[in-house]
Design an enzyme around this catalytic site. Sequence first.
Site, mmCIF file in Angstrom:
data_model
loop_
_atom_site.group_PDB
_atom_site.id
_atom_site.type_symbol
_atom_site.label_atom_id
_atom_site.label_comp_id
_atom_site.label_asym_id
_atom_site.label_seq_id
_atom_site.Cartn_x
_atom_site.Cartn_y
_atom_site.Cartn_z
ATOM 1 N N SER A 1 32.413 36.180 36.769
ATOM 2 C CA SER A 1 32.983 37.519 36.730
ATOM 3 C C SER A 1 31.868 38.575 36.659
ATOM 4 O O SER A 1 31.043 38.655 37.563
ATOM 5 C CB SER A 1 33.962 37.633 35.555
ATOM 6 N N ASP B 1 44.035 34.379 40.450
ATOM 7 C CA ASP B 1 43.252 35.272 39.620
ATOM 8 C C ASP B 1 43.849 36.682 39.712
ATOM 9 O O ASP B 1 43.883 37.281 40.792
ATOM 10 C CB ASP B 1 41.804 35.259 40.132
ATOM 11 N N HIS C 1 41.556 33.357 36.345
ATOM 12 C CA HIS C 1 40.207 33.896 36.159
ATOM 13 C C HIS C 1 39.457 33.285 34.974
ATOM 14 O O HIS C 1 38.268 33.536 34.810
ATOM 15 C CB HIS C 1 40.322 35.413 35.936
#
Length: 273
Positions: free
Chosen positions: A139, A218, A251
């Site tokens: 991320s 996600d 995610h």
Amino acid sequence: TLSEHLTFVGTQRFRQHDSTTIGLPMRFGLYLPPQPKALLVFLAGLTCTEETFAIKAGAQRLASTLGLALLTPDTSPRGAGVPGEADHWDFGVGAGFYLDATQPPWARHWRMESYLVHELIPLVQQHTGLSTTGLCGHSMGGHGALTLALRHPGRFQSLSALAPIAAPTQCPWGHKAFAGYLGDDRAAWAAHDASALMRQQATAPYPQGLLVDQGLADKFLTEQLHPEAFEAACAAVGQPLTLRRHPGYDHGYYFIASVIDDHLRHHAAALCG
């Protein structure tokens, strides 16, 4: 040393040191396998700490077998006393974005790029004797891994990312962080955008290939991550890229734990061969 834990015949350590770059105490995690061959730096995402990857990813089992030492830095300075530093989960504490801020009041302590590249990683390399180093992240940390590798050619011998913020100049997270840390100069923003940086490469910086994994469930994919922009940038300069899209995965660390072994093997092939 804050704590030490024996795991898979290696030692997971958590340490704190006084950073001259940051001007504050900084924490990091370091997993040392029984026979370390190379160093893999993992940069975590928003709200995470030096402990998150070490506790949740389950990476130590295979890292021990492959001989990969795992360095997990914290994600920002802490305790700086900047007004409002902890008011937002996606800016300030836990959200350093792996760059050097140029805007007050952040410029004094928020210097994560210099801290990592010029202080922490060389310090760990020196103390472990491991000079061969790979870079990976998730991320915000995926953004950090891709941009730091491209901004410092030759510093890292292997590179991968999981659900990275691949084009931060095109997403709300990036706009918020860059405006706050770097000001309104969009050229300064582009210097920290992995897709923009890749398009500037004259030749493929990692001819052995890059690995990126992305979950298709996600919730941040469409608005924040833009892996397709990085994919197009790699294609434009001939950079080999394996971008794997996984139906049903989100995610978080359940996704990371599901694919992390492939990333460890990707780095070991480049670093320990």
